[in-house]
Motif scaffolding. Structure first.
Motif, PDB file in Angstrom:
ATOM      1  N   SER A  47       0.780  -1.277  -0.038  1.00 32.00           N
ATOM      2  CA  SER A  47      -0.010  -0.198   0.092  1.00 32.00           C
ATOM      3  C   SER A  47       0.783   1.316  -0.062  1.00 32.00           C
ATOM      4  O   SER A  47       1.731   1.366   0.536  1.00 32.00           O
ATOM      5  CB  SER A  47      -0.883  -0.141   1.093  1.00 32.00           C
ATOM      6  OG  SER A  47      -1.466   1.219   1.309  1.00 32.00           O
ATOM      7  N   SER A  52      -5.168   1.994   1.241  1.00 38.37           N
ATOM      8  CA  SER A  52      -5.431   1.203   0.096  1.00 38.37           C
ATOM      9  C   SER A  52      -4.564  -0.108  -0.120  1.00 38.37           C
ATOM     10  O   SER A  52      -3.729  -0.315   0.594  1.00 38.37           O
ATOM     11  CB  SER A  52      -5.298   2.201  -1.252  1.00 38.37           C
ATOM     12  OG  SER A  52      -3.905   2.438  -1.138  1.00 38.37           O
ATOM     13  N   ASP A  54      -2.809  -2.065  -2.840  1.00 39.65           N
ATOM     14  CA  ASP A  54      -2.333  -1.925  -4.263  1.00 39.65           C
ATOM     15  C   ASP A  54      -2.034  -3.277  -4.668  1.00 39.65           C
ATOM     16  O   ASP A  54      -1.530  -3.386  -5.939  1.00 39.65           O
ATOM     17  CB  ASP A  54      -1.067  -1.036  -4.266  1.00 39.65           C
ATOM     18  CG  ASP A  54      -1.417   0.561  -3.667  1.00 39.65           C
ATOM     19  OD1 ASP A  54      -2.554   1.076  -4.358  1.00 39.65           O
ATOM     20  OD2 ASP A  54      -0.768   0.822  -2.765  1.00 39.65           O
ATOM     21  N   GLY A 116     -13.728   0.965   1.175  1.00 39.49           N
ATOM     22  CA  GLY A 116     -12.276   1.430   0.178  1.00 39.49           C
ATOM     23  C   GLY A 116     -11.239   1.500   1.211  1.00 39.49           C
ATOM     24  O   GLY A 116     -10.151   1.618   0.709  1.00 39.49           O
ATOM     25  N   CYS A 117     -11.263   1.311   2.434  1.00 36.99           N
ATOM     26  CA  CYS A 117      -9.987   1.336   3.336  1.00 36.99           C
ATOM     27  C   CYS A 117      -9.651  -0.062   3.810  1.00 36.99           C
ATOM     28  O   CYS A 117     -10.722  -0.810   4.280  1.00 36.99           O
ATOM     29  CB  CYS A 117     -10.304   2.238   4.596  1.00 36.99           C
ATOM     30  SG  CYS A 117     -10.238   3.892   4.016  1.00 36.99           S
TER      31      CYS A 117
END
Length: 149
Positions: A47, A52, A54, A116-117
């Motif tokens: 991340s 987030s 990634d 989203g977290c």
């Protein structure tokens, strides 16, 4: 007789330390290896910002890359080995369903994302221990019921 049915990912997360350990995609594999060792972990969420997802990278990714990169492996960035298409789940997901996906896809670690977290990571060992606790609880209830007969 009522049993405690904790079948959501959120129930498992309550038993773990909050949050998730992350590593930046630009960090080296050498730093990743040291952090995996220090944290006694098998995988880390990749991340940029710690919130987030990634990617994800595991000790297995590093081991497989050793055959290809040999002496240069420790200098590579995490982004070069990470899995980019990450399977995630939410705290509201059914734990049995998530564990089926983990088994079917041969995934040992799944990031938990809410709104989203990143809010945590669950592993196969976590799922196994959680299910074992449930079975022990049911066994105790059955013993109590039989003893009261």
């Amino acid at each position: 007789m009522r049993t405690r049915r904790s079948n959501k990912v959120a129930d498992l997360l309550k038993t773990k330390a909050p949050g998730a350990v992350t590593i930046k995609p630009s960090e080296s594999i050498a730093i990743l290896a040291r952090r995996l060792q220090q944290e006694r972990m098998g995988a880390m969420v990749v991340s940029k910002d710690g919130r987030s997802v990634d990617g994800i990278i595991s000790e297995r990714d590093v081991t497989y890359a050793l055959a290809l990169h040999r002496g240069q492996l420790h200098t590579l960035p995490v982004s070069s080995l990470m899995t980019k298409n990450v399977v995630t789940c939410s705290p509201q997901d059914n734990l049995a369903e998530v564990s089926k996906v983990m088994a079917a896809r041969h995934i040992r670690h799944v990031p938990v994302v809410d709104g989203g977290c990143l809010v945590g990571v669950i592993g196969m060992r976590d799922v196994f221990m959680h299910r074992l606790d449930e079975m022990q609880h049911v066994t105790q209830l059955l013993r109590s019921y039989i003893a009261s007969e």
